[in-house]
Design an enzyme around this catalytic site. Structure first.
Site, PDB file in Angstrom:
ATOM      1  N   LYS A  87       0.826  -1.214   0.000  1.00 47.20           N
ATOM      2  CA  LYS A  87       0.000   0.000   0.000  1.00 47.20           C
ATOM      3  C   LYS A  87       0.864   1.270   0.000  1.00 47.20           C
ATOM      4  O   LYS A  87       0.644   2.168  -0.802  1.00 47.20           O
ATOM      5  CB  LYS A  87      -0.924   0.025   1.239  1.00 47.20           C
ATOM      6  N   ARG A 134      -9.574   0.585   9.092  1.00 47.54           N
ATOM      7  CA  ARG A 134      -9.135  -0.781   9.366  1.00 47.54           C
ATOM      8  C   ARG A 134     -10.151  -1.547  10.189  1.00 47.54           C
ATOM      9  O   ARG A 134      -9.899  -2.704  10.544  1.00 47.54           O
ATOM     10  CB  ARG A 134      -7.809  -0.747  10.118  1.00 47.54           C
ATOM     11  N   ARG A 140      11.661  -5.075   4.920  1.00 53.03           N
ATOM     12  CA  ARG A 140      11.332  -3.679   4.613  1.00 53.03           C
ATOM     13  C   ARG A 140      12.302  -2.710   5.286  1.00 53.03           C
ATOM     14  O   ARG A 140      12.671  -2.889   6.440  1.00 53.03           O
ATOM     15  CB  ARG A 140       9.904  -3.384   5.078  1.00 53.03           C
ATOM     16  N   ARG A 192      11.512  -0.712  10.803  1.00 53.24           N
ATOM     17  CA  ARG A 192      10.465  -0.427  11.793  1.00 53.24           C
ATOM     18  C   ARG A 192      10.506  -1.456  12.917  1.00 53.24           C
ATOM     19  O   ARG A 192      10.692  -2.645  12.662  1.00 53.24           O
ATOM     20  CB  ARG A 192       9.093  -0.477  11.104  1.00 53.24           C
ATOM     21  N   ARG A 227       0.015  -8.644  13.854  1.00 52.23           N
ATOM     22  CA  ARG A 227      -0.579  -7.692  12.908  1.00 52.23           C
ATOM     23  C   ARG A 227      -1.433  -8.409  11.874  1.00 52.23           C
ATOM     24  O   ARG A 227      -2.498  -7.916  11.493  1.00 52.23           O
ATOM     25  CB  ARG A 227       0.524  -6.868  12.246  1.00 52.23           C
TER      26      ARG A 227
HETATM   27  P1  ADP Z   1       2.213  -1.860   3.218  1.00 52.51           P
HETATM   28  O1  ADP Z   1       2.222  -0.341   3.210  1.00 52.51           O
HETATM   29  O2  ADP Z   1       1.016  -2.434   2.559  1.00 52.51           O
HETATM   30  O3  ADP Z   1       2.445  -2.425   4.567  1.00 52.51           O
HETATM   31  P2  ADP Z   1       4.775  -1.620   1.779  1.00 52.51           P
HETATM   32  O4  ADP Z   1       4.436  -0.779   0.592  1.00 52.51           O
HETATM   33  O5  ADP Z   1       5.538  -0.962   2.856  1.00 52.51           O
HETATM   34  O6  ADP Z   1       3.435  -2.337   2.334  1.00 52.51           O
HETATM   35  O7  ADP Z   1       5.574  -2.902   1.238  1.00 52.51           O
HETATM   36  C1  ADP Z   1       6.070  -3.896   2.127  1.00 52.51           C
HETATM   37  C2  ADP Z   1       7.457  -4.340   1.666  1.00 52.51           C
HETATM   38  O8  ADP Z   1       7.313  -5.089   0.445  1.00 52.51           O
HETATM   39  C3  ADP Z   1       8.418  -3.194   1.355  1.00 52.51           C
HETATM   40  O9  ADP Z   1       9.709  -3.581   1.757  1.00 52.51           O
HETATM   41  C4  ADP Z   1       8.331  -3.039  -0.169  1.00 52.51           C
HETATM   42  O10 ADP Z   1       9.554  -2.554  -0.718  1.00 52.51           O
HETATM   43  C5  ADP Z   1       8.035  -4.449  -0.621  1.00 52.51           C
HETATM   44  N1  ADP Z   1       7.146  -4.500  -1.801  1.00 52.51           N
HETATM   45  C6  ADP Z   1       6.080  -3.685  -2.064  1.00 52.51           C
HETATM   46  N2  ADP Z   1       5.474  -4.042  -3.224  1.00 52.51           N
HETATM   47  C7  ADP Z   1       6.160  -5.106  -3.701  1.00 52.51           C
HETATM   48  C8  ADP Z   1       6.024  -5.924  -4.881  1.00 52.51           C
HETATM   49  N3  ADP Z   1       5.053  -5.723  -5.779  1.00 52.51           N
HETATM   50  N4  ADP Z   1       6.907  -6.944  -5.039  1.00 52.51           N
HETATM   51  C9  ADP Z   1       7.898  -7.156  -4.127  1.00 52.51           C
HETATM   52  N5  ADP Z   1       8.071  -6.417  -3.008  1.00 52.51           N
HETATM   53  C10 ADP Z   1       7.221  -5.401  -2.791  1.00 52.51           C
HETATM   54  P1  ADP Z   2       1.262  -1.744   7.727  1.00 51.54           P
HETATM   55  O1  ADP Z   2       0.256  -1.440   6.667  1.00 51.54           O
HETATM   56  O2  ADP Z   2       2.609  -2.017   7.214  1.00 51.54           O
HETATM   57  O3  ADP Z   2       0.764  -2.752   8.706  1.00 51.54           O
HETATM   58  P2  ADP Z   2       0.870   0.902   9.003  1.00 51.54           P
HETATM   59  O4  ADP Z   2       2.028   1.825   8.944  1.00 51.54           O
HETATM   60  O5  ADP Z   2      -0.307   1.190   8.187  1.00 51.54           O
HETATM   61  O6  ADP Z   2       1.480  -0.540   8.715  1.00 51.54           O
HETATM   62  O7  ADP Z   2       0.398   0.733  10.526  1.00 51.54           O
HETATM   63  C1  ADP Z   2       1.302   0.528  11.579  1.00 51.54           C
HETATM   64  C2  ADP Z   2       0.548   0.405  12.897  1.00 51.54           C
HETATM   65  O8  ADP Z   2      -0.139   1.648  13.177  1.00 51.54           O
HETATM   66  C3  ADP Z   2      -0.539  -0.659  12.939  1.00 51.54           C
HETATM   67  O9  ADP Z   2      -0.017  -1.932  13.284  1.00 51.54           O
HETATM   68  C4  ADP Z   2      -1.461  -0.104  14.043  1.00 51.54           C
HETATM   69  O10 ADP Z   2      -0.903  -0.314  15.331  1.00 51.54           O
HETATM   70  C5  ADP Z   2      -1.406   1.394  13.767  1.00 51.54           C
HETATM   71  N1  ADP Z   2      -2.458   1.809  12.820  1.00 51.54           N
HETATM   72  C6  ADP Z   2      -2.277   2.324  11.565  1.00 51.54           C
HETATM   73  N2  ADP Z   2      -3.450   2.600  10.983  1.00 51.54           N
HETATM   74  C7  ADP Z   2      -4.421   2.253  11.882  1.00 51.54           C
HETATM   75  C8  ADP Z   2      -5.861   2.277  11.869  1.00 51.54           C
HETATM   76  N3  ADP Z   2      -6.535   2.720  10.808  1.00 51.54           N
HETATM   77  N4  ADP Z   2      -6.500   1.841  12.984  1.00 51.54           N
HETATM   78  C9  ADP Z   2      -5.836   1.406  14.063  1.00 51.54           C
HETATM   79  N5  ADP Z   2      -4.500   1.329  14.129  1.00 51.54           N
HETATM   80  C10 ADP Z   2      -3.782   1.759  13.063  1.00 51.54           C
END
Ligand code: ADP
Ligand code: ADP
Ligand code: ZN
Length: 216
Positions: free
Chosen positions: A13, A88, A127, A160, A171
């Protein structure tokens, strides 16, 4: 254009949001980024969020809704926004519907990035994020030119604290029990579009852009 990105942790995302906001010139609203900034600054919001984020649990809805409500009212959201990581829970989705109705607006697109659970652990533990500009990398799947250094701004990359195997398990469980039910919520409103998030990063970006332009 008012857009929402859904998908489990690690689906891509944030990576896709970085690219799509540039192309469509709208602000990127990430509740996760907002919590991490508040935690770094040690504000009361940050202290509250830390109790949950550190454990891999969702922050309570009232805290989270408050941040989004304030953010959507800022001027730069007038022409649209991309919400990443919010809502979420069903209750957050209902609160968002109310916020938007109050502003005479509605969602235009909900994009769900589909990635099998078996791939998510490797994505999350590899990541790396830039301390200065927030760009996202992966040690194997999207490495910077120079190890540990942001290719865009030269900033230092960090991992992170919730991207550990143990926290990722919690998560993903939170996602399945609380967030996945939202897919049906948006499908019922005929807003949901599925995109295969397992493809190459550039391919995924192109498929999302096609959905948003309605050419798909
Ligand atoms: P999210 O915001 O949904 O948690 P991220 O965009 O941070 O996910 O992506 C999670 C990890 O996967 C990052 O290290 C990113 O560089 C990697 N990643 C994202 N998209 C792809 C893809 N299409 N193929 C391989 N790795 C990816
Ligand atoms: P990812 O998509 O990689 O799991 P985010 O950066 O979106 O990570 O979220 C990191 C953390 O922040 C989540 O595990 C949660 O603790 C908190 N968080 C983010 N967005 C929300 C939400 N919409 N509601 C509740 N907690 C949230
Ligand atoms: Zn950077």
């Amino acid at each position: 254009m008012n857009i929402l990105f859904m998908g489990p942790p690690g689906a891509g995302k944030g990576t896709q949001a970085e690219r799509i906001v540039e192309e469509f010139d709208i602000p990127h609203i990430s509740t996760g980024d907002a919590f991490r900034l508040a935690m770094k600054q040690g504000t009361p919001l940050g202290q509250k969020a830390k109790e949950y984020v550190d454990q891999g649990l969702l922050v309570p809805d009232d805290v989270t809704n408050g941040i989004v409500r304030e953010r959507l009212q800022q001027d730069d959201c007038a022409a649209g926004f991309l919400l990443d990581g919010f809502p979420r829970t069903i209750s957050q989705a209902e609160a968002l519907d109310e916020m938007l109705a109050g502003m005479n607006r509605k969602l235009d697109h909900v994009i769900n990035l589909k990635v099998d659970r078996s791939l998510l652990l490797a994505r999350l533990t590899g990541r790396r994020i830039c301390k200065s500009c927030g760009s996202t990398y992966h040690v194997l799947f999207n490495p910077p030119v120079e190890e540990g250094v942001c290719a865009k701004c030269g900033g230092e990359l960090y991992q992170r604290s919730d991207d550990t195997e143990e926290k990722v398990g919690t998560r993903l469980d939170e996602y399945i029990s609380k967030t996945a039910p939202l897919l049906a919520y948006y499908d019922k409103q005929d807003l949901l579009r599925e995109v295969d998030g397992e493809k190459e990063i550039d391919t995924v970006t192109a498929e999302i852009a096609d959905c948003l332009r309605g050419t798909e």
